[in-house]
Design a protein around this motif. Structure first.
Motif, PDB file in Angstrom:
ATOM      1  N   ASN A   4     -19.713 -27.845 -78.750  1.00  0.00           N
ATOM      2  CA  ASN A   4     -19.832 -27.781 -77.288  1.00  0.00           C
ATOM      3  C   ASN A   4     -21.265 -27.455 -76.902  1.00  0.00           C
ATOM      4  O   ASN A   4     -21.974 -26.753 -77.615  1.00  0.00           O
ATOM      5  CB  ASN A   4     -18.879 -26.734 -76.700  1.00  0.00           C
ATOM      6  CG  ASN A   4     -18.709 -26.909 -75.207  1.00  0.00           C
ATOM      7  OD1 ASN A   4     -18.404 -28.012 -74.737  1.00  0.00           O
ATOM      8  ND2 ASN A   4     -18.925 -25.864 -74.441  1.00  0.00           N
ATOM      9  N   ALA A  11     -23.962 -33.234 -78.693  1.00  0.00           N
ATOM     10  CA  ALA A  11     -23.794 -34.430 -79.523  1.00  0.00           C
ATOM     11  C   ALA A  11     -24.714 -35.509 -78.962  1.00  0.00           C
ATOM     12  O   ALA A  11     -24.709 -35.772 -77.754  1.00  0.00           O
ATOM     13  CB  ALA A  11     -22.345 -34.886 -79.473  1.00  0.00           C
ATOM     14  N   ASP A  64     -11.276 -36.396 -69.239  1.00  0.00           N
ATOM     15  CA  ASP A  64     -11.962 -37.295 -68.301  1.00  0.00           C
ATOM     16  C   ASP A  64     -12.668 -38.439 -69.020  1.00  0.00           C
ATOM     17  O   ASP A  64     -12.809 -39.538 -68.470  1.00  0.00           O
ATOM     18  CB  ASP A  64     -13.040 -36.513 -67.522  1.00  0.00           C
ATOM     19  CG  ASP A  64     -12.450 -35.587 -66.470  1.00  0.00           C
ATOM     20  OD1 ASP A  64     -11.217 -35.466 -66.399  1.00  0.00           O
ATOM     21  OD2 ASP A  64     -13.244 -34.976 -65.718  1.00  0.00           O
ATOM     22  N   LYS A 124      -1.385 -22.500 -56.349  1.00  0.00           N
ATOM     23  CA  LYS A 124      -2.542 -23.075 -57.059  1.00  0.00           C
ATOM     24  C   LYS A 124      -3.217 -22.023 -57.943  1.00  0.00           C
ATOM     25  O   LYS A 124      -3.634 -22.307 -59.067  1.00  0.00           O
ATOM     26  CB  LYS A 124      -3.544 -23.675 -56.077  1.00  0.00           C
ATOM     27  CG  LYS A 124      -4.853 -24.034 -56.765  1.00  0.00           C
ATOM     28  CD  LYS A 124      -5.487 -25.287 -56.324  1.00  0.00           C
ATOM     29  CE  LYS A 124      -6.565 -25.671 -57.334  1.00  0.00           C
ATOM     30  NZ  LYS A 124      -7.261 -26.860 -57.058  1.00  0.00           N
TER      31      LYS A 124
END
Ligand SMILES: Cc1cc2nc3c(=O)[nH]c(=O)nc-3n(C[C@H](O)[C@H](O)[C@H](O)COP(=O)(O)OP(=O)(O)OC[C@H]3O[C@@H](n4cnc5c(N)ncnc54)[C@H](O)[C@@H]3O)c2cc1C
Length: 372
Positions: free
Chosen positions: A36, A77, A270, A353
């Motif tokens: 990450n 990356a 995503d 929520k």
């Protein structure tokens, strides 16, 4: 040689995948490595809150990975050699070999959509950008939020609720909350009226400048701060590496979330476009985390010579916060279409929520058996 799963991206999808794979492979000697860009998990669904001046709890990845056996590499990356099964990184160890790769690099703001956005607009797409917007809002007098989708609506209302003296406009190319039922949309408009957010619909933006927006019809919208919330775009790494992608660069995956071109690579969140009952998966945390948990199972199966099972990507709701004390929860069919009358609004929706958002982090801490 030890077998290794490498997960690129430690967001909702990638963190879920890494923890699930490690759990499945415990005791086998296989390694799971999470790469990450930072050592923090970013709760992206709260970044509009960060921009509006609220403090978010810190979620360091080492703590979230403690006791799981997942190795964390903090690096970006920069390349994937699909033939040699190597990932290239911009920091030590610079290269990582893999047997199964999980691609979960998420998305960012689409600032190339119109001229001037990259130079002049702020976004809430990453923690760094949301923090930059927060600093700017301390001096701002007028804000134009571009984008009538969930992110734009949440950002405009959160900012106005936190800073009532600011002039806040919400500009949308179409209707705001377009995928929602009429009942839910009526509540969005009522909430914007109550807070004092000026809504301008059917007003596509042609250009962003230092002092506001130029609309497609030639009108100008003055604003000393523009927030671009009109769509996300994904990193170009999948396409540049030769993985099959759609026109927007999202990795194309089959029912088991394996790359259509390279089945030893799984794509989630995503950054991947999976087939759903309504077409391709919508970028959302709601689908990203289940995709991640499924991919963790699938990667473990691939590593142990078994065929991964198909994932079932289904939608349940859309929860939109309108400041901290109001919201709209639109329940949906599995294909993401709204269940017209099934709408909860107001304080109950805001509490709902908040519970879902906290529950998501709880699920990331405890990625037990996968349930669609
Ligand atoms: C303000 C806001 C509100 C939102 N609200 C909702 C909501 O209410 N409900 C909902 O379902 N969705 C919501 N979303 C969308 C949701 O946040 C995303 O769909 C979700 O974060 C996607 O998860 P992901 O794991 O695919 O990607 P991300 O969460 O973006 O994680 C990707 C990770 O990859 C890392 N990364 C990127 N490039 C590299 C690289 N080259 N090398 C190494 N690491 C890299 C990033 O640092 C990040 O940690 C919202 C988004 C925003 C911005």
């Amino acid at each position: 040689m030890t077998e290794r799963i490498v997960v690129l991206g430690g967001g909702y999808a990638g963190l879920g995948a890494a923890k699930r794979a490690a759990r499945r492979l415990r005791g086998t000697g296989a390694r799971v490595t999470l790469v990450n860009a930072s050592d923090r998990f970013v709760e992206r669904v709260r970044l509009h809150q960060l921009a509006a001046g609220q403090r978010l709890i810190g979620l360091p990845l080492p703590r979230l990975l403690d006791g799981t056996g997942v190795e964390l590499v903090v690096a970006r990356a920069t390349g994937i050699d699909l033939g040699a099964r190597i990932v290239r990184l911009d920091a030590a160890p610079h290269e990582l070999g893999y047997d199964v790769l999980i691609y979960a690099l998420g998305s960012g703001a689409d600032l190339d959509a119109v001229p001037g956005a990259a130079e002049h607009a702020f976004t809430v797409a990453t923690a760094g950008e949301a923090a930059r917007l927060r600093s700017r809002l301390a001096e701002a007098r007028s804000v134009a939020v571009v984008g009538g989708g969930l992110t734009g609506i949440e950002t405009a209302t959160e900012i106005k609720a936190a800073r009532p003296r600011l002039e806040v406009r919400l500009i949308s190319a179409g209707r705001i909350g377009d995928g929602l039922s009429e009942r839910a949309r009526r509540h969005l408009h009522r909430a914007c009226d109550r807070l004092g957010v000026t809504v301008r619909e059917h007003a596509p933006v042609a250009e962003v400048g230092p002092d506001g927006l130029l609309l497609g019809d030639g009108c100008r919208v003055p604003a000393d701060t523009v927030v671009w919330a009109a769509g996300f775009r994904v990193p170009g790494l999948a396409a540049a590496s030769g993985l099959a992608t759609d026109e927007g660069g999202r990795m194309l995956v089959d029912a088991a979330l394996r790359s259509l071109s390279h089945p030893g690579v799984l794509g989630i969140g995503d950054a991947a476009a999976a087939g759903t009952a309504s077409g391709r998966s919508r970028m959302s945390c709601q689908t990203g985390l289940p995709m991640g948990l499924h991919a963790g199972d699938a990667a473990a199966r691939l590593l142990t010579g078994r065929t991964p099972r198909p994932a079932r990507i289904r939608y349940v709701w859309q929860n939109i916060s309108l400041g901290r004390h109001d919201g709209v929860s639109q329940f949906a069919r599995a294909d993401d279409s709204p269940l017209g009358a099934a709408v909860v609004t107001g304080r109950l929706s805001a509490l709902f929520k908040e519970a879902i958002t906290r529950g998501t982090v709880w699920r990331l801490r405890h990625p037990g058996p996968y349930r669609p």
